[in-house]
Design a protein around this motif. Structure first.
Motif, PDB file in Angstrom:
ATOM      1  N   GLN A  35       0.810  -1.222   0.000  1.00 38.66           N
ATOM      2  CA  GLN A  35       0.000   0.000   0.000  1.00 38.66           C
ATOM      3  C   GLN A  35       0.846   1.276   0.000  1.00 38.66           C
ATOM      4  OE1 GLN A  35      -2.985  -0.166   3.076  1.00 38.66           O
ATOM      5  NE2 GLN A  35      -4.437  -1.195   1.722  1.00 38.66           N
ATOM      6  N   LEU A  41       3.824   1.656  -1.203  1.00 39.65           N
ATOM      7  CA  LEU A  41       4.449   1.763  -2.518  1.00 39.65           C
ATOM      8  C   LEU A  41       3.461   2.247  -3.571  1.00 39.65           C
ATOM      9  CD1 LEU A  41       6.713  -1.416  -2.681  1.00 39.65           C
ATOM     10  CD2 LEU A  41       7.431   0.962  -2.594  1.00 39.65           C
ATOM     11  N   LEU A  42       2.248   1.728  -3.523  1.00 40.08           N
ATOM     12  CA  LEU A  42       1.237   2.169  -4.476  1.00 40.08           C
ATOM     13  C   LEU A  42       0.854   3.630  -4.266  1.00 40.08           C
ATOM     14  CD1 LEU A  42      -1.138  -0.916  -4.728  1.00 40.08           C
ATOM     15  CD2 LEU A  42       0.453  -0.058  -6.444  1.00 40.08           C
ATOM     16  N   SER A  50       2.775   6.026  -3.038  1.00 38.22           N
ATOM     17  CA  SER A  50       3.861   6.872  -3.541  1.00 38.22           C
ATOM     18  C   SER A  50       3.934   6.828  -5.068  1.00 38.22           C
ATOM     19  CB  SER A  50       5.195   6.449  -2.930  1.00 38.22           C
ATOM     20  OG  SER A  50       5.546   5.157  -3.363  1.00 38.22           O
ATOM     21  N   LEU A  51       3.629   5.697  -5.666  1.00 40.32           N
ATOM     22  CA  LEU A  51       3.611   5.599  -7.124  1.00 40.32           C
ATOM     23  C   LEU A  51       2.512   6.468  -7.715  1.00 40.32           C
ATOM     24  CD1 LEU A  51       4.647   4.140  -9.717  1.00 40.32           C
ATOM     25  CD2 LEU A  51       2.825   2.480  -9.306  1.00 40.32           C
ATOM     26  N   PHE A  52       1.324   6.416  -7.138  1.00 40.86           N
ATOM     27  CA  PHE A  52       0.226   7.249  -7.626  1.00 40.86           C
ATOM     28  C   PHE A  52       0.517   8.729  -7.430  1.00 40.86           C
ATOM     29  CE2 PHE A  52      -2.792   3.503  -6.904  1.00 40.86           C
ATOM     30  CZ  PHE A  52      -2.678   3.111  -8.232  1.00 40.86           C
ATOM     31  N   ARG A  53       1.112   9.086  -6.317  1.00 40.85           N
ATOM     32  CA  ARG A  53       1.456  10.491  -6.089  1.00 40.85           C
ATOM     33  C   ARG A  53       2.487  10.965  -7.108  1.00 40.85           C
ATOM     34  NH1 ARG A  53       1.920  10.515   0.461  1.00 40.85           N
ATOM     35  NH2 ARG A  53      -0.326  10.567   0.857  1.00 40.85           N
ATOM     36  N   THR A  54       3.441  10.101  -7.410  1.00 42.61           N
ATOM     37  CA  THR A  54       4.463  10.454  -8.416  1.00 42.61           C
ATOM     38  C   THR A  54       3.826  10.636  -9.786  1.00 42.61           C
ATOM     39  OG1 THR A  54       6.097   9.183  -7.185  1.00 42.61           O
ATOM     40  CG2 THR A  54       6.632   9.731  -9.453  1.00 42.61           C
ATOM     41  N   LEU A  55       2.908   9.753 -10.133  1.00 42.26           N
ATOM     42  CA  LEU A  55       2.262   9.852 -11.438  1.00 42.26           C
ATOM     43  C   LEU A  55       1.333  11.050 -11.531  1.00 42.26           C
ATOM     44  CD1 LEU A  55       1.412   6.114 -12.122  1.00 42.26           C
ATOM     45  CD2 LEU A  55       3.185   7.487 -13.209  1.00 42.26           C
ATOM     46  N   ARG A  75       3.405  14.521 -11.609  1.00 48.96           N
ATOM     47  CA  ARG A  75       4.437  14.597 -12.637  1.00 48.96           C
ATOM     48  C   ARG A  75       4.032  15.480 -13.742  1.00 48.96           C
ATOM     49  NH1 ARG A  75       7.823   9.606 -15.037  1.00 48.96           N
ATOM     50  NH2 ARG A  75       9.714  10.757 -15.008  1.00 48.96           N
TER      51      ARG A  75
END
Length: 90
Positions: free
Chosen positions: A77, A79-80, A82-87, A90
């Motif tokens: 959770q 990791l997901l 932080s990945l969504f926030r990065t996407l 961006r």
């Protein structure tokens, strides 16, 4: 995120179901009980089996569901998120 929550509940239900069958509260010879058990087994075993191979044998106590739940809560959770926030940013 919702799918992970649903999977966590399926994993918890599977643990409860297995214990109810082991203590004789549910009869696994009945078709409905057998189908529910088969569904729960097919949903949880792909993740639990590799964890069982890694964990040492602890005298008949299966800690693999707890390890998977903790892994989902504290590794997957975040990791997901932080990945969504990065996407998104961006």
């Amino acid at each position: 995120m919702r799918l992970l929550e649903i999977y966590c509940w399926i994993l918890i239900l599977s643990c409860i179901f297995i214990n109810l069958c082991l203590f004789g509260i549910l009869d696994s010879r009945k078709p409905l009980v057998w189908k529910v058990g088969l569904f729960l087994n097919r949903m949880t075993e792909p993740l639990l089996e590799p964890v069982r191979r890694i964990l040492p044998s602890l005298g008949g106590v299966d800690f693999s569901p707890m390890v998977v739940l903790l892994g989902i809560q504290y590794v997957v959770q975040p990791l997901l998120v932080s990945l969504f926030r990065t996407l998104i940013y961006r």
